[in-house]
Every structure is written in structure tokens, then in C-alpha cells.
Write an enzyme that holds these catalytic residues in place. Structure first.
Site, short mmCIF file in Angstrom:
data_model
loop_
_atom_site.label_atom_id
_atom_site.label_comp_id
_atom_site.label_asym_id
_atom_site.label_seq_id
_atom_site.Cartn_x
_atom_site.Cartn_y
_atom_site.Cartn_z
N ASP A 61 0.78 -1.27 -0.01
CA ASP A 61 0.08 0.08 0.06
C ASP A 61 0.92 1.41 0.02
OD1 ASP A 61 -1.80 2.03 0.29
OD2 ASP A 61 -2.48 1.23 2.24
N ARG A 109 -6.60 12.14 -12.08
CA ARG A 109 -5.93 11.96 -10.80
C ARG A 109 -5.57 10.63 -10.21
NH1 ARG A 109 -6.86 16.97 -8.45
NH2 ARG A 109 -6.69 16.26 -6.52
N LYS A 110 -5.91 9.55 -11.23
CA LYS A 110 -5.70 8.14 -10.59
C LYS A 110 -4.35 7.61 -11.26
CE LYS A 110 -10.51 6.61 -9.79
NZ LYS A 110 -11.42 5.75 -9.84
#
Lengths: 156, 156
Positions: free
Chosen positions: A66, A124-125
């Protein structure tokens, strides 16, 4: 690999993350670097990061993937914009989705290496794929979609 | 809810998990209970379980969903076999895959509730869906596939 970790460029107010914040005294201090087109993170789990005796806790594996990927998303976005890391406005990402396939138990005691590559930057990803290895053997695979944080959270 | 957490029935040699092992002094001590057909876990993050100021670290969210679901897999398998929890041979599960969708930032400071339901038990695999809420608002959704551990790991 570059000399300074991606996370060392985060603004102070965004450097408290338990996973990768340099200002979190209790945290994991995950650090990520470029290695050509991939990003790499090396991490030595503590003895208490255990799942069953001899193996690494799956939640730590998820955490490593992550934070390494949100860091990679920031670094890749700076690259894509032709900007040096740390320049304003700061680019900082949060996780929209995290998927981890645990392929085999990850041995505890040896250093862990997480490698990520960017699959796509769209608006934005940032979509990324990651592998987590111990002693050169891939033990887990991850997929992360990170989203650029709203400006008011980055600058406040 | 039943009085004793699923994880309290784990054999000692499988109770060292950083997430849910009662014998891990540094661990999170995640505990899960039945609430009718669902399982529930309540958890109070520490102030250092932070992502950005005011919000819970995503790796902790993944860890809560992960351990709560492996515990649920064990409890559900005992139920499916019509056996009381803790009876031999012990049923203990590891994670095969973990997926988390972070729907919105999870506020830090309030208790977290994770709820899981079993979608399918098939052979040694248990598939589950989970929600993670703070103050009654669902902030993340999870999907976990857990696999029953090989007998030699459970009994050694």
C-alpha cells in the site's frame, strides 16, 4: 536507485503516516526509490511481525504494498509532469483500492523487497502492479489504485 | 454476541499473529464475535495509527479486515461442521486474497466496527465480504478468500 526516498519529499503535515511517515515515531518508515522504470522498497520485518511461527504477517504485507504504491504514484506523477520531486504543489496520493494475492507464506527473518510498476496514469488516478519477494522468491502480488489527494488536504 | 472471541480458541502455537494473536505482546489483538449470521469486530485505533491527520491508516484497515475474516472463516467452518469452537482438530485459516475498497477517509479517534458475512464455503476455501464503519458510516469494503491451513501447520 536515487539517494533520497520518495517519502522524504512529503511535506511535514503529510509525513505522519503509520506506514511511511518519517515523523511517526511508532511507524514502519517504509521507504521507496526508483530503480529505472520500477520502484523498489526494502524492508526488514521485526520478529513480532509474525503470522504463524516462521512467517510474515499478511497485514504487514498489505501495508508495505500500500504505502510503497502511494509513494510510487507520487513519484510517477512528478515524472509524468516533468517536475522534480518535492516541488510545489506537492503531489500526494491516497489508496482507492488495494488487492493482494498471497501466493505462498513469506518467510520471517529475511529482508523483503517490494517492486511496483505503473500500469496507467489517468487523470488523478494511478494504477500500479506490485510484487513482494523474500530471498528472491515472489510471495505476494498486489494491485493498487491510488488517487491524488485534494489540494486542500495537501496544503492545510 | 458470544462471550469469548474466535481468536481465544486458537491453539497456542497459532496465537502469535501480529493482528490477532493473544500471545503477541506487540500486536493489535483483534477480536471477533458472532452477531447472529454476521461476525463483528470492534477496534479502537491508537493515535499513531494515522494516515494523514484525522484519519486512520489504510494498512490498519486492511489488517482489521484480514484478521477478522480469517477468524470468521474458522468460526463459520466450525458452525458448518456442527462442531463447537476450539474442538480438535483445530480449524485455522490463512488469507489467499484480500481486496479493500477505500470509500472515504476513516476518522481517527472513534471506535471502528468491522462486519463480515460468509459468501461461500467450498472445500478448504471460505469467501467473505466485509464492511468497515466508523460512527455508523461505512468507510471501506473488503473481500477476503481464506484457505484452511494444512494440518501439519496446525498441529506442529
Amino acid at each position: 536507485m536515487s539517494e533520497k526516498a520518495f517519502q522524504e519529499y512529503y511535506p511535514d503535515q503529510l509525513s505522519h503516516c503509520y506506514g511511511c511517515g518519517r515523523l511517526n515515531e511508532n511507524g514502519l518508515h517504509i521507504q521507496s526509490y526508483w530503480d529505472r522504470e520500477e520502484s523498489v522498497c526494502r524492508f526488514q520485518p521485526k520478529p513480532y511481525h509474525i503470522a504463524i511461527p516462521g512467517y510474515v504477517y499478511g497485514g504487514l504485507i498489505a501495508s508495505l504494498i500500500d504505502c510503497h504504491c502511494t509513494g510510487t504514484a507520487a513519484a510517477a506523477s512528478y515524472r509524468a509532469e516533468g517536475r522534480a520531486m518535492g516541488t510545489e504543489p506537492a503531489l500526494r496520493f491516497v489508496t482507492a483500492s488495494l488487492h493482494v494475492d498471497y501466493l505462498r507464506p513469506t518467510p520471517l527473518g529475511v529482508p523483503i523487497e517490494v517492486r511496483a510498476s505503473v500500469k496507467e496514469i489517468k487523470g488523478r488516478k494511478v494504477a500500479m502492479a506490485a510484487t513482494l519477494s523474500a530471498d528472491g522468491v515472489v510471495c505476494a502480488r498486489g494491485e493498487v489504485v491510488a488517487v491524488r489527494m485534494p489540494e486542500h488536504l495537501v496544503t492545510e
